[in-house]
Design a protein around this motif. Structure first.
Motif, PDB file in Angstrom:
ATOM      1  N   SER A 105      65.257  36.712  43.507  1.00 18.07           N
ATOM      2  CA  SER A 105      65.063  35.284  43.539  1.00 18.07           C
ATOM      3  C   SER A 105      64.561  34.874  42.353  1.00 18.07           C
ATOM      4  O   SER A 105      63.677  35.510  41.554  1.00 18.07           O
ATOM      5  N   ILE A 382      68.834  32.868  56.225  1.00 18.39           N
ATOM      6  CA  ILE A 382      69.666  32.649  55.053  1.00 18.39           C
ATOM      7  C   ILE A 382      70.604  31.469  55.589  1.00 18.39           C
ATOM      8  O   ILE A 382      70.875  30.529  54.856  1.00 18.39           O
ATOM      9  N   GLU A 383      71.439  31.981  56.328  1.00 19.87           N
ATOM     10  CA  GLU A 383      72.483  30.990  56.905  1.00 19.87           C
ATOM     11  C   GLU A 383      71.891  29.732  57.040  1.00 19.87           C
ATOM     12  O   GLU A 383      72.304  28.490  56.966  1.00 19.87           O
ATOM     13  N   ARG A 386      70.797  27.755  53.849  1.00 23.05           N
ATOM     14  CA  ARG A 386      72.202  27.400  53.311  1.00 23.05           C
ATOM     15  C   ARG A 386      72.655  26.226  53.894  1.00 23.05           C
ATOM     16  O   ARG A 386      73.174  25.355  53.114  1.00 23.05           O
ATOM     17  N   ARG A 390      73.641  22.373  51.997  1.00 25.09           N
ATOM     18  CA  ARG A 390      75.064  21.897  51.944  1.00 25.09           C
ATOM     19  C   ARG A 390      75.178  20.598  51.676  1.00 25.09           C
ATOM     20  O   ARG A 390      74.811  19.566  52.273  1.00 25.09           O
ATOM     21  N   GLU A 435      68.178  30.208  47.443  1.00 29.08           N
ATOM     22  CA  GLU A 435      69.256  29.048  47.917  1.00 29.08           C
ATOM     23  C   GLU A 435      69.235  27.631  47.375  1.00 29.08           C
ATOM     24  O   GLU A 435      70.400  27.098  47.064  1.00 29.08           O
ATOM     25  N   ARG A 438      70.683  27.774  43.984  1.00 28.25           N
ATOM     26  CA  ARG A 438      71.998  27.851  43.920  1.00 28.25           C
ATOM     27  C   ARG A 438      72.611  26.655  44.446  1.00 28.25           C
ATOM     28  O   ARG A 438      73.756  26.277  43.876  1.00 28.25           O
TER      29      ARG A 438
END
Length: 618
Positions: A105, A382-383, A386, A390, A435, A438
């Motif tokens: 990270s 994580i899902e 994320r 979005r 996350e 990113r």
């Protein structure tokens, strides 16, 4: 003898007023039972996860082979490579030990950048004349475009999380079936059916007629939109972009869509489904997914999510979308079915009593078991994160203290009879930073309520913005920190008009919520003093004064609610109520078309625009 603290269970805690509270041995025992704690078993014996910060010195590791996220392999002999890339890797030790995840990270979330402001909107309430009784993603796109034209850099919205696809629609955006996917209620049907509107004109007219009522009828909206969407889907012949979307979202989307298709048949909660369907990996679920009507219904729910993603992307392209990630999910919903092995049965999340919620709060949400979540490599977390990032430039993390500890309440006990459970915040914050990096998005942690001192220090070190509210801060906005989101109020607190008129306190009395009379009166007195208002001052001038003050805050981000911009007296949500208050169901009194020229809204925008151009002290 089981050591509760070894399992992260606190035998007591200091409440918001500083008083020490002990839940008792029975409550602590029930929490331990929910975790499956046993004497002689160490919770650290499960699957290890190593989360490292690349901005810190890297720790030593056992010799082995490191498989990077992109599939490349690197030999490690006790020390991780200095050029270790960001990502989710896998370390295969030379010993007989099992491979384990290694998360690299950046350690810190992206900086929020230059000072910015924006509207905080309850999207369901933000209707246009083209809406079908509820604000939708096309309305969000219009709101973001208008806001950008006024100089706003963000648009903060309520969680868009998915509800079950059933006749009765859950009104609360914070009681989600899934936080990984969005609610089809927010689709603009005409944008999907463009060029092929046959059969939906009558449905659209009925939907727009619902705008005549201020109270949102989600059940009726769902019935109309479902009928229209089913008709459009029946003509869908496929699309390469749809295929790419399904591949990208992978097993998470497949699991959500499968649950949705099963829920159409068996209802909710899934705990009452036939036993053979209660696990997503069962043979019966696999059979449903591959035969009969199952594949088509699963594809339908994937198709809905594809269109939601496209419309959200279009809104985000207008600039500065800030999503809101709720703290939990419905125990009977999709995420709790897909990721059921990571939740603690028989427990609910809430908050202990504080000065504004004297009875405590029970949110009815099941908590993640911290040990089971770690054993799953944190994939559900994580899902979830994320999905929240979005198409967004920012993320509001609801009840961010939950990354450190959560207040667990055993079933059949009151909200005051719970205790705190610790979470692996180091790992969770490293994932959040990765996350966010990113996504190129800043993060705001909603840290209102009972907060330990070290929590805010750790969040600040991670570049997670804090929250500062005019209602709660002892000093004027000029004294607030830069590393924060500044606001007057939130969805759970009174509007300026509600405080000034006294209607909010009257409502709490009428609902027998044991309101903090002294605190509410002090809130009004503070507003009067800060804005120089007297009893005869019109509410619009008081609102204007409050946001003139907010504009002086040096905070990286400030937000103004659309409720205040239209001098709305009712707050969106009244904690402690269910049906006694129209929670999450009141539309703004004016459509977006009128909001765009509302004098008070434009005055607020001008105050806040000036701070972004020339911030205090700049």
């Amino acid at each position: 003898m089981i050591d509760p603290k070894r399992w992260g269970v606190e035998p007591g805690y200091h409440d918001a007023m500083g008083a020490w509270r002990e839940p008792g041995d029975e409550v602590v025992g029930e929490v331990l039972d929910a975790m499956g704690a046993q004497s002689g078993v160490d919770p650290y014996d499960g699957v290890p996860v190593l989360a490292v910060r690349l901005d810190h010195q890297l720790p030593p590791v056992a010799p082995g082979v490191l498989t990077l996220e992109d599939g490349a392999t690197v030999r490690v002999d006790g020390q991780l490579p200095a050029d270790l890339p960001l990502g989710y890797h896998q370390l295969h030790p030379d010993s007989d030990a099992a491979p384990f995840p290694l998360i690299a990270s950046p350690g810190r979330c992206p900086d929020a950048g230059a000072p910015r402001w924006g509207w905080a909107a309850q999207l369901y309430a933000t209707r246009s004349r083209a809406s079908w009784g509820i604000g939708d993603l096309a309305d969000l796109r219009r709101l973001a475009r208008w806001s950008s034209g006024l100089g706003a850099g963000i648009t903060l919205i309520n969680p868009l999380h998915a509800a079950p696809p059933l006749t009765h629609q859950q009104p609360s955006p914070y009681f989600a079936s899934s936080r990984c996917f969005a609610n089809p209620l927010y689709l603009r049907v005409e944008d999907i059916a463009a060029g092929s509107t046959d059969g939906i004109d009558e449905l659209a007219a009925a939907g727009r007629a619902l705008n005549a009522e201020r109270r949102i009828d989600r059940d009726r909206v769902w019935a109309l939109k479902s009928a229209a969407l089913e008709g459009v889907f029946a003509r869908f012949g496929g699309d390469p972009d749809f295929d790419r979307f399904c591949h990208e979202r992978g097993s998470a989307l497949l699991g959500y869509a499968t649950w949705s298709a099963l829920a159409e048949i068996h209802g909710v909660p899934w705990q009452e489904w036939p036993a053979e369907l209660r696990r997503p990996d069962s043979a019966a679920v696999q059979a449903f997914s591959s035969s009969g009507e199952g594949p088509r219904r699963i594809r339908y729910h994937q198709w809905l999510q594809w269109h939601l993603d496209r419309q959200l992307a279009a809104a985000g392209a207008e600039g500065g979308l800030m999503q809101d990630l709720a703290i939990g999910v419905d125990a009977g919903g999709a995420d709790a079915w897909v990721y059921q092995d990571t939740f603690a049965d028989g427990m609910r999340v809430g908050a202990p009593p504080d000065e504004f919620n004297t009875l405590g709060q029970d949110w009815g949400l099941p908590p993640w078991d911290p040990w089971k979540l770690r054993d799953a490599g944190y994939r559900p977390f994580i899902e979830t994160v994320r999905a929240g990032l979005r198409h967004a430039g920012g993320l509001r993390f609801d009840h961010v203290m939950g990354l450190f500890r959560l207040y667990w309440i055993p079933e059949d006990r009151s909200a005051a009879q719970g205790t705190y459970v610790r979470y692996p915040y180091w790992d969770l914050l490293n994932i959040l930073a990765l996350e966010a990096q990113r996504a190129g998005a800043f993060v705001v942690g909603e840290d209102l309520g009972t907060v330990e001192d070290h929590v805010r220090a750790e969040l600040a070190e991670r570049d997670v913005l804090s929250y500062r509210l005019l209602w709660f801060e002892p000093g004027p906005p000029t004294t607030w920190p830069r590393q924060a989101l500044g606001a007057v109020t939130t969805h759970d607190l009174p509007t300026v008009a509600g405080v000034w008129s006294g209607s909010d306190l009257d409502a709490q009395r009428r609902l027998e919520l044991s309101p903090n009379e002294e605190g509410s009166e002090a809130m009004r007195a503070k507003l009067a003093d800060a804005t120089g208002s007297g009893d005869a001052t019109p509410v619009e001038d008081v609102v204007d004064g409050a946001y003139r003050l907010l504009a002086e805050a040096p905070c990286a981000v400030v937000t103004a609610t659309l409720d205040d911009a239209l001098a709305v007296e009712e707050r969106p949500n009244m904690p402690g109520t269910t049906t006694a208050w129209p929670n999450w169901s009141l539309a703004l009194p004016s459509p977006i078309e009128d909001l765009e020229t509302a004098p008070l809204a434009l005055r607020i925008a001008e105050h806040l625009r000036r701070r972004s151009v020339a911030p205090p002290g700049g």
